[in-house]
Design a protein around this motif. Structure first.
Motif, mmCIF file in Angstrom:
data_model
loop_
_atom_site.group_PDB
_atom_site.id
_atom_site.type_symbol
_atom_site.label_atom_id
_atom_site.label_comp_id
_atom_site.label_asym_id
_atom_site.label_seq_id
_atom_site.Cartn_x
_atom_site.Cartn_y
_atom_site.Cartn_z
ATOM 1 N N PRO A 112 16.905 -4.551 29.540
ATOM 2 C CA PRO A 112 15.895 -5.596 29.714
ATOM 3 C C PRO A 112 15.540 -5.850 31.170
ATOM 4 N N ILE A 113 16.301 -5.263 32.086
ATOM 5 C CA ILE A 113 15.994 -5.394 33.516
ATOM 6 C C ILE A 113 15.073 -4.259 33.955
ATOM 7 N N PHE A 114 15.548 -3.031 33.805
ATOM 8 C CA PHE A 114 14.773 -1.885 34.269
ATOM 9 C C PHE A 114 13.473 -1.739 33.491
ATOM 10 N N GLY A 115 13.543 -1.894 32.161
ATOM 11 C CA GLY A 115 12.332 -1.760 31.359
ATOM 12 C C GLY A 115 11.293 -2.806 31.702
ATOM 13 N N ALA A 116 11.747 -4.054 31.926
ATOM 14 C CA ALA A 116 10.818 -5.136 32.272
ATOM 15 C C ALA A 116 10.208 -4.923 33.650
ATOM 16 N N ILE A 117 10.994 -4.406 34.574
ATOM 17 C CA ILE A 117 10.476 -4.132 35.922
ATOM 18 C C ILE A 117 9.347 -3.105 35.863
ATOM 19 N N MET A 118 9.584 -2.020 35.134
ATOM 20 C CA MET A 118 8.552 -0.980 35.023
ATOM 21 C C MET A 118 7.376 -1.458 34.177
ATOM 22 N N GLY A 119 7.659 -2.252 33.146
ATOM 23 C CA GLY A 119 6.599 -2.754 32.283
ATOM 24 C C GLY A 119 5.732 -3.804 32.933
ATOM 25 N N ALA A 120 6.265 -4.481 33.969
ATOM 26 C CA ALA A 120 5.493 -5.528 34.648
ATOM 27 C C ALA A 120 4.243 -4.968 35.306
ATOM 28 N N LYS A 121 4.226 -3.691 35.595
ATOM 29 C CA LYS A 121 3.056 -3.083 36.226
ATOM 30 C C LYS A 121 1.840 -3.089 35.305
ATOM 31 N N PHE A 122 2.083 -3.267 34.010
ATOM 32 C CA PHE A 122 0.951 -3.336 33.078
ATOM 33 C C PHE A 122 0.271 -4.706 33.117
#
Length: 487
Positions: free
Chosen positions: A65-75
């Motif tokens: 939930p940390i790494f995925g959210a960080i990368m997903g925040a770019k959307f």
């Protein structure tokens, strides 16, 4: 920040309202659980509820939930919507039913549940699929912590060796000896990190893009040359933990063997997933501010940071944010996040793989030699994959991207399994039918368009994904008619 507050409230209400609705559909009772009826001191071990919750949370979370959210925040703000709706209506339901069905079926793993509800052929496919996925996960979570620790002292090879030795020991020993003792501590660290960052967000109250500003792909709008992923399907693969993740279906049975009451299923399984969603929301918000660092509205700085390779690596973001915002404590938490959490995800991945293989072979795990029969080839396969990863410049990213697709495809198997169960029990099957159809479309489309798979144009991928959706829906209707199980 208003969207962030609304999202937090939505997740809490989701647990209180929809979580209770889902619980009433399953109807937990006071029957004896596998932790008591099949206690073996190894994998079936009764533990206190609070400890089971903390272990379940860390099992399914790790750095996901940390790494995925960080990368997903770019959307952009679309990430908020996926975390909210994915977590409440798909991920938490997925985790709850897998955990509860495992308890109702003697603590069995997902492939056995699939065999029971979808048939032997699907079970055999899933068996190979799940074990391969777990080996991939364990492998990628050896190399990245080893590289980080190498930057502090020692060699990468030394740390890989140490982590592998730990994996073997943790996989072989009873679940309450290492996992039961250290997991609650690491789980508390991840929760503390999220709460502390949330407090800083409330103090700073940054100006962030809100849902009413639009849910378009802000990353692509700011830098179309570097950020080429479309929201559909890429967002739904990028943010898995925190929304829905098939990996969780391999982890919930671990705790289903440790619970002494079915009535604790909602806080343990549904509640842990909602908690993971809260962590993902915090990191998505922090990261959105990170990528939104500009005096004018929009993602004006994201192009520069992405082009220069800055602030796009999830571990780098974790280190910078924690150290800058939380000082020395943040540095320690960041280290736990990028080193300890991946390792703990890796050891439970291998433990799950051992148990899945043992169940398929009907090989009792009480004798150490039987555990070794499975663990030796398991770790040999992981080591071979690790060697390939180290010899290829982009090996880590390649394995991780394959894992992302395989992970969500595993959730498709789990959702269809639960749907068939609900139909057979004449219960409201639509609660998992809709997520099952959606994730079938997502995974099919991603496989078509991903550069690590077929790499077809998006127009073609969308067409194939839509076809898969229709085929799956028709298959379901035909199956219902044939089996005379109209819900």
């Amino acid at each position: 920040m208003i969207t962030f507050l609304i999202s937090l409230a939505a997740l809490v209400l989701g647990y209180l309202v929809y979580g209770r609705f889902v619980e009433r559909i399953f109807v937990p009772d006071d029957r004896v659980t596998p932790a008591v009826a099949q206690a073996d001191g190894l994998d079936y071990v009764a533990m206190p509820y609070w400890k089971v919750f903390m272990i379940q949370f860390l099992n399914i979370a790790g750095t996901g939930p940390i790494f995925g959210a960080i990368m997903g925040a770019k959307f952009g703000p679309a990430a908020y919507l996926w975390i909210i709706f994915g977590c409440i209506f798909a991920g938490a339901v997925h985790d709850y039913f897998v955990g509860m069905l495992s308890m109702r079926n003697g603590g069995c793993d997902l492939p056995e549940l699939v065999r029971h509800y979808l048939g032997g052929a699907a079970s055999k496919v899933l068996l190979v699929f799940a074990v391969f996925l777990l080996i991939m996960l364990g492998t990628v979570f050896v190399y990245s912590p080893a590289e980080i620790l190498h930057g502090i002292s020692g060699s990468t090879t030394m740390w890989i060796t140490i982590i592998f030795i730990y994996y073997v020991v943790a996989t072989m020993l009873p679940i309450d000896k290492i996992i039961g003792k250290i997991y609650p501590l690491f789980s508390f660290s991840l929760l503390f990190m999220a709460v502390a960052l949330m407090a800083v967000l409330f103090v700073k109250w940054p100006a962030l893009p809100e849902l009413w500003d639009g849910v378009g792909n802000m990353g692509k709008a700011a830098d179309p040359a570097s950020f080429t992923d479309n929201i559909f399907p890429c967002l739904f693969i990028t943010i898995a933990c925190g929304a829905i993740s098939g990996f969780h279906a391999t982890q919930s049975p671990l705790m289903a063997r440790c619970l002494t009451s079915e009535r604790k299923g909602r806080p343990i399984f549904y509640g842990a997933m909602i908690t993971e969603g809260l962590v993902a929301l915090v990191w998505a918000t922090v990261s959105m501010w990170f990528f939104y660092d500009a005096p004018q509205p929009g993602y004006a700085q994201i192009g520069g940071t992405m082009a220069n390779g800055l602030h796009t690596s999830a571990p780098v973001v974790v280190n910078l944010v924690c150290k800058d915002w939380l000082g020395i404590v943040g540095g320690v938490l960041a280290m736990l996040g990028v080193v300890a959490a991946p390792i703990t995800s890796g050891d439970t991945a291998f433990r799950s793989a051992r148990l899945i293989i043992a169940q398929a072979l009907k090989l009792s795990q009480r004798a150490k030699k039987n555990r070794l029969y499975i663990c030796v080839p398991l770790f040999a396969a992981s080591f071979a994959m690790l060697v390939w990863q180290m010899e290829n410049p982009d090996g880590f990213n390649t394995i991780w991207q394959y894992f992302g697709w395989a992970n969500q495809t595993l959730s498709v198997f789990a959702l269809w399994t639960i749907t068939v169960y609900l139909v057979r029990e004449r219960k409201p099957y639509v609660i998992t039918l809709v997520p099952a159809l959606f994730m079938t479309c997502v995974c099919t489309t991603f496989f078509m368009v991903s550069k690590t798979a077929l790499g077809l144009p998006y127009t073609v991928g969308y067409g194939v994904g839509a076809t898969a959706l229709v085929v799956a829906a028709v298959w379901f209707v035909v199956w219902m008619k044939k089996s005379n199980c109209k819900g």
